[in-house]
Write a protein that holds these residues in place. Sequence first.
Motif, short mmCIF file in Angstrom:
data_model
loop_
_atom_site.label_atom_id
_atom_site.label_comp_id
_atom_site.label_asym_id
_atom_site.label_seq_id
_atom_site.Cartn_x
_atom_site.Cartn_y
_atom_site.Cartn_z
N ASP A 115 0.80 -1.21 0.00
CA ASP A 115 0.00 0.00 0.00
C ASP A 115 0.84 1.27 0.00
OD1 ASP A 115 -2.72 -1.17 0.24
OD2 ASP A 115 -1.90 -1.97 2.10
N ALA A 142 -10.36 7.02 1.26
CA ALA A 142 -9.34 6.89 0.22
C ALA A 142 -7.96 6.91 0.86
CB ALA A 142 -9.48 8.03 -0.79
N PRO A 143 -6.99 6.30 0.25
CA PRO A 143 -5.65 6.24 0.85
C PRO A 143 -5.05 7.62 1.05
CG PRO A 143 -5.58 5.57 -1.46
CD PRO A 143 -7.03 5.66 -1.08
N HIS A 154 -2.90 3.76 -5.08
CA HIS A 154 -4.33 4.01 -5.19
C HIS A 154 -4.84 3.21 -6.38
CE1 HIS A 154 -8.21 5.77 -4.89
NE2 HIS A 154 -8.08 6.58 -5.93
#
Length: 465
Positions: A115, A142-143, A154
């Motif tokens: 991630d 959302a990241p 993403h």
Amino acid sequence: MTDVLLIWPPHVPSYFNAGHHSPLYMVAGHLRRRPGAGRVDTCEAGTLSMNWKGVGDLLYQGRYDVIAVMNDFDAVDGLARFAEYARVLSPHSRLITFGRLSSLNPGYFRQFDLDAVVQSGDYECGVAHYVNGLAESGPETAPVAGLPGVAVRHGKNWIEPGGPGDRLAPEEWSLPDVDEIPYQDYDRFYAKDEHKFCGIPFRRELVVPAARGCPVGCEFCEVPEIFGLRERRMTVDAVIDYIRDSYARHPFEYVAFYAPTFTLDRRWVRELCERFIEGPVSPQWKCATTIHHLGEELVALMGRAGCVRISVGLETLEAEGQGGLPRNKRIEEERFRTLAQWCDAAGIELNAFVIVGLPGTSVEGTARTVEFARSLGARIRPTMYTPFHEMTGDMTTHQVARFNRQLISGEPVLGEAGDNGSGDDGTDGDGTARRPEADARYAFLFGREDRLTSVHERIPQQDPR
């Protein structure tokens, strides 16, 4: 609160230096100091004391919000497998990686199921930025993005860092908690001196991460690019306090100062030595530095203060190979001979780092460098020349693993693009033969070693507690 696991995945290390493992614990300490910090656990599964079942148990039962995976030059052979275990057994966890390799070749890690990647700045800052961002935004949003020094995934795309990574002042460092470090595993790595690891056999080592950054600027060294050209150094008081506290808690027998150029600040070294001589904290210790940053008076003082080994970057004595070195690393035979005499008079073992395959050098010249250093009583620690600047993000794991200071990085990897099995890679097509020059280089690193250190005999053993 965000629960975090910091882990070194299972792998077979090509080399072991306990100092390279200290960031795992320093990042953990930094995260624990965050306001409202949750659980922060560490796991060194790369010390050959843990199997994948144990890793699976940890992931399944831990239910961590963030798993921070430490990486290194060749400790990536288990990364894909670890990511798969994490996704299956702890699917809600976010995965971020940090370490020396991601700071030099961050693009390589974008092929894995991760991630986020810490790619610049101090590791503590990158991991903390990501953990804090998740805590503030919530796991379902959302990241987080735009973080200093951290690339974030993403979907199928990657969001670049919001700027260069941050650096911490020495007083902000969280020194490793000695209660959570698996020293019994470290001891096993150092027991065989023929492996030429940095530790001293049969004695327990306390690593003191005293400084970061180095202005010398060797092109084959990762330190300036990762930690900067300006040195940051702990105070002498902080060093003394850490040693005193650590020795009170565990039976350490010597100190290893983890600093790129330990004697860069000679005034600091003199103050430390005087404090050791005065006591009550008076350990035996070792350090690494450059020949340029040593003098006869300083070496003598270090010996009186308990120094038992000084490691220096000799690299090569071949004039043709010294052109690519910084000027203060271009060493002549007489200068090294003089240093050896100083160390001998001070009762200090001289450990010489020699680079095999350095551009401009020859196998014969490397042999002369090694034999000359040995004739003066120096211990030799050879490594293969590794041009980190030649790494690219599209490399495979096999290709990246060649940049481990043991293998020749420029040789084709059998079974990968460019190898047609015809022998163009220096083999006879089935890998059973190597080019004579490559084989001669490997002999320096992997040939039989019968000159073993005796420096442990100068260090009293402690009764185990």
